[in-house]
Motif scaffolding. Structure first.
Motif, PDB file in Angstrom:
ATOM      1  N   PHE A 172       4.908  -9.838   2.848  1.00 20.03           N
ATOM      2  CA  PHE A 172       4.044 -10.662   3.701  1.00 20.03           C
ATOM      3  C   PHE A 172       4.417 -12.131   3.578  1.00 20.03           C
ATOM      4  CE2 PHE A 172       0.230 -13.204   4.380  1.00 20.03           C
ATOM      5  CZ  PHE A 172      -0.207 -12.737   5.621  1.00 20.03           C
ATOM      6  N   LEU A 173       4.792 -12.566   2.365  1.00 19.17           N
ATOM      7  CA  LEU A 173       5.153 -13.964   2.136  1.00 19.17           C
ATOM      8  C   LEU A 173       6.574 -14.287   2.572  1.00 19.17           C
ATOM      9  CD1 LEU A 173       3.522 -14.502  -1.372  1.00 19.17           C
ATOM     10  CD2 LEU A 173       2.658 -15.275   0.839  1.00 19.17           C
ATOM     11  N   GLY A 174       7.346 -13.252   2.954  1.00 20.54           N
ATOM     12  CA  GLY A 174       8.683 -13.489   3.480  1.00 20.54           C
ATOM     13  C   GLY A 174       9.798 -13.485   2.460  1.00 20.54           C
ATOM     14  N   VAL A 175       9.531 -13.032   1.220  1.00 26.43           N
ATOM     15  CA  VAL A 175      10.578 -13.000   0.197  1.00 26.43           C
ATOM     16  C   VAL A 175      10.845 -11.571  -0.278  1.00 26.43           C
ATOM     17  CG1 VAL A 175      10.120 -15.330  -0.626  1.00 26.43           C
ATOM     18  CG2 VAL A 175       8.880 -13.406  -1.637  1.00 26.43           C
ATOM     19  N   GLY A 176      10.266 -10.595   0.399  1.00 28.14           N
ATOM     20  CA  GLY A 176      10.456  -9.202   0.004  1.00 28.14           C
ATOM     21  C   GLY A 176      11.508  -8.516   0.846  1.00 28.14           C
ATOM     22  N   LEU A 177      11.081  -7.516   1.607  1.00 25.42           N
ATOM     23  CA  LEU A 177      11.990  -6.779   2.472  1.00 25.42           C
ATOM     24  C   LEU A 177      12.254  -7.569   3.753  1.00 25.42           C
ATOM     25  CD1 LEU A 177      10.500  -3.192   2.050  1.00 25.42           C
ATOM     26  CD2 LEU A 177      12.554  -4.118   0.986  1.00 25.42           C
ATOM     27  N   LEU A 194      10.365  -6.592  -9.071  1.00 25.35           N
ATOM     28  CA  LEU A 194       9.193  -5.825  -9.489  1.00 25.35           C
ATOM     29  C   LEU A 194       9.349  -5.312 -10.918  1.00 25.35           C
ATOM     30  CD1 LEU A 194       8.473  -3.761  -6.240  1.00 25.35           C
ATOM     31  CD2 LEU A 194       7.285  -5.796  -7.050  1.00 25.35           C
ATOM     32  N   ILE A 195      10.550  -4.889 -11.273  1.00 24.22           N
ATOM     33  CA  ILE A 195      10.797  -4.416 -12.639  1.00 24.22           C
ATOM     34  C   ILE A 195      10.557  -5.536 -13.643  1.00 24.22           C
ATOM     35  CG2 ILE A 195      12.579  -3.606 -14.235  1.00 24.22           C
ATOM     36  CD1 ILE A 195      13.813  -2.097 -11.857  1.00 24.22           C
ATOM     37  N   PHE A 196      11.100  -6.704 -13.361  1.00 23.42           N
ATOM     38  CA  PHE A 196      10.943  -7.836 -14.272  1.00 23.42           C
ATOM     39  C   PHE A 196       9.481  -8.231 -14.415  1.00 23.42           C
ATOM     40  CE2 PHE A 196      10.774 -12.377 -15.270  1.00 23.42           C
ATOM     41  CZ  PHE A 196      11.592 -12.428 -16.388  1.00 23.42           C
ATOM     42  N   ALA A 197       8.716  -8.118 -13.322  1.00 24.46           N
ATOM     43  CA  ALA A 197       7.313  -8.528 -13.360  1.00 24.46           C
ATOM     44  C   ALA A 197       6.429  -7.506 -14.060  1.00 24.46           C
ATOM     45  CB  ALA A 197       6.798  -8.752 -11.937  1.00 24.46           C
ATOM     46  N   ILE A 233      11.418 -14.521  -8.857  1.00 27.87           N
ATOM     47  CA  ILE A 233      12.632 -13.712  -8.955  1.00 27.87           C
ATOM     48  C   ILE A 233      13.098 -13.283  -7.570  1.00 27.87           C
ATOM     49  CG2 ILE A 233      13.634 -11.598  -9.884  1.00 27.87           C
ATOM     50  CD1 ILE A 233      13.074 -13.733 -11.960  1.00 27.87           C
ATOM     51  N   ALA A 234      12.168 -12.842  -6.723  1.00 25.88           N
ATOM     52  CA  ALA A 234      12.538 -12.413  -5.376  1.00 25.88           C
ATOM     53  C   ALA A 234      13.100 -13.566  -4.555  1.00 25.88           C
ATOM     54  CB  ALA A 234      11.325 -11.797  -4.678  1.00 25.88           C
ATOM     55  N   ALA A 235      12.526 -14.747  -4.712  1.00 31.47           N
ATOM     56  CA  ALA A 235      13.035 -15.913  -3.988  1.00 31.47           C
ATOM     57  C   ALA A 235      14.436 -16.285  -4.455  1.00 31.47           C
ATOM     58  CB  ALA A 235      12.074 -17.087  -4.168  1.00 31.47           C
ATOM     59  N   MET A 236      14.726 -16.106  -5.738  1.00 33.95           N
ATOM     60  CA  MET A 236      16.055 -16.410  -6.262  1.00 33.95           C
ATOM     61  C   MET A 236      17.086 -15.387  -5.818  1.00 33.95           C
ATOM     62  SD  MET A 236      15.009 -17.512 -10.168  1.00 33.95           S
ATOM     63  CE  MET A 236      16.723 -17.404 -10.692  1.00 33.95           C
ATOM     64  N   LEU A 237      16.700 -14.110  -5.766  1.00 30.52           N
ATOM     65  CA  LEU A 237      17.657 -13.048  -5.434  1.00 30.52           C
ATOM     66  C   LEU A 237      17.837 -12.862  -3.936  1.00 30.52           C
ATOM     67  CD1 LEU A 237      16.598 -10.331  -8.055  1.00 30.52           C
ATOM     68  CD2 LEU A 237      18.500 -11.939  -8.193  1.00 30.52           C
ATOM     69  N   GLY A 238      16.840 -13.234  -3.139  1.00 28.25           N
ATOM     70  CA  GLY A 238      16.942 -13.053  -1.703  1.00 28.25           C
ATOM     71  C   GLY A 238      16.302 -11.747  -1.258  1.00 28.25           C
ATOM     72  N   LEU A 276      14.353  -6.681  -4.389  1.00 28.96           N
ATOM     73  CA  LEU A 276      12.912  -6.554  -4.570  1.00 28.96           C
ATOM     74  C   LEU A 276      12.585  -5.634  -5.746  1.00 28.96           C
ATOM     75  CD1 LEU A 276      10.081  -7.202  -3.642  1.00 28.96           C
ATOM     76  CD2 LEU A 276      10.249  -5.368  -1.949  1.00 28.96           C
ATOM     77  N   ILE A 277      13.337  -4.552  -5.897  1.00 34.23           N
ATOM     78  CA  ILE A 277      13.125  -3.646  -7.023  1.00 34.23           C
ATOM     79  C   ILE A 277      13.345  -4.377  -8.345  1.00 34.23           C
ATOM     80  CG2 ILE A 277      14.067  -1.628  -8.210  1.00 34.23           C
ATOM     81  CD1 ILE A 277      14.482  -0.340  -5.488  1.00 34.23           C
ATOM     82  N   MET A 278      14.401  -5.186  -8.418  1.00 34.96           N
ATOM     83  CA  MET A 278      14.666  -5.942  -9.643  1.00 34.96           C
ATOM     84  C   MET A 278      13.528  -6.916  -9.950  1.00 34.96           C
ATOM     85  SD  MET A 278      18.757  -6.699  -9.217  1.00 34.96           S
ATOM     86  CE  MET A 278      18.781  -7.688 -10.717  1.00 34.96           C
TER      87      MET A 278
END
Length: 292
Positions: free
Chosen positions: A230-235, A159-162, A144-149, A155-157
């Protein structure tokens, strides 16, 4: 004889566990420092005017060009690492509370509604929840984070989905047990509206297990945020989150500049472990049958 209230008994039993009591103090201290970050941090890591590149990657105890001591050293951008960790804890706490709170509300609504309505609606909703729970939370959050950017809201979205499915499954189990009790049938025979029965009778009695799951999921959200950053898809890199601080210093570990990653990692582990210990103690007190 002095009468004790349920809250005083709960706190007394909680404090009797020394490990949990110390963990609670650590959590409260970290939360207080995170909230008061602008007042207690030596430097504002967001202020570009305070960043001096020649102070980058300096060891702990280094006296910077601006005259104050960098007790934990500096990171690759010249930020005071202690200040960056304090603000990083603030960001992690914000992500965990907001994402965990919204996931709590969504999951409680979905799980309670499925248990109350029953029938095909319940079967459909719970099969979806079970399907989602069959995948690791980190995998769902990563996709989800990779799709949203990158970004806080994205990131909040993610985390909520997960995480909402964990609350939904817990709420469904608790609400299903409450739905079959006599007081609910009596409330429906009055008759009371379905909304009032759910909000006033079923949901309040389903809260204890949800509270326990909530403490664990806040810690999980903080861990997920750090992992995704850390993986580069969060903040984005400009945000001094703990995961991003660890990622920024990871490439310098082999060169001996350990402090850039190690100290944020220690802060992250201390926060997550303390939250989990507090959650375990709350679980044991709310449901003594789960005690080891």
């Amino acid at each position: 004889m002095r009468e004790t209230t349920p809250l005083s008994r709960f706190l007394s039993e909680f404090s009797s566990n020394r490990t949990a009591a110390i963990a609670a103090v650590v959590v409260l201290l970290i939360v207080a420092i995170a909230i008061l970050a602008p007042l207690v941090a030596p430097q504002d890591p967001y202020d570009l005017a305070n960043l001096v590149l020649r102070d980058a990657r300096r060891p702990p105890g280094y006296v910077g060009t601006q005259g104050y001591v960098h007790w934990l050293g500096t990171d690759s951008q010249g930020r005071d690492l202690l200040s960056a960790i304090i603000y990083g804890l603030r960001i992690s706490l914000e992500m965990g509370v907001i994402a965990g709170g919204i996931a709590f509300l969504i999951g409680a609504f979905v799980g309670t509604s499925a248990a109350y309505v029953g029938g095909r609606f319940e079967s459909l909703i719970m099969r979806i929840i079970d399907l989602q729970l069959s995948f690791p939370a980190i995998l769902l959050a990563f996709v989800i984070a990779a799709m949203l950017g990158q970004g806080r809201y994205q990131l909040i979205m993610a985390l909520i989905f997960a995480q909402y499915a964990y609350f939904a499954r817990t709420a469904h189990g608790a609400a299903s047990a409450e739905r079959q009790k006599d007081y609910v049938e009596a409330a429906l025979s009055v008759p009371l509206s379905h909304t009032r029965v759910v909000l006033k009778h079923i949901l309040p009695n389903s809260l204890p297990p949800l509270i326990v799951v909530g403490t664990v999921q806040v810690a999980s959200a903080i861990s997920l945020e750090a992992t995704l950053s850390f993986l580069g898809v969060g903040l984005p890199p400009t945000e001094p989150s703990l995961g991003m601080l660890i990622a920024n210093g990871f490439q310098y570990l082999l060169s001996g500049r350990y402090w850039i990653s190690i100290y944020p990692g220690i802060a992250l582990i201390l926060f997550i472990v303390s939250l989990n210990l507090v959650g375990d103690q709350i679980r044991d007190q709310l449901n003594p049958r789960l005690r080891r």
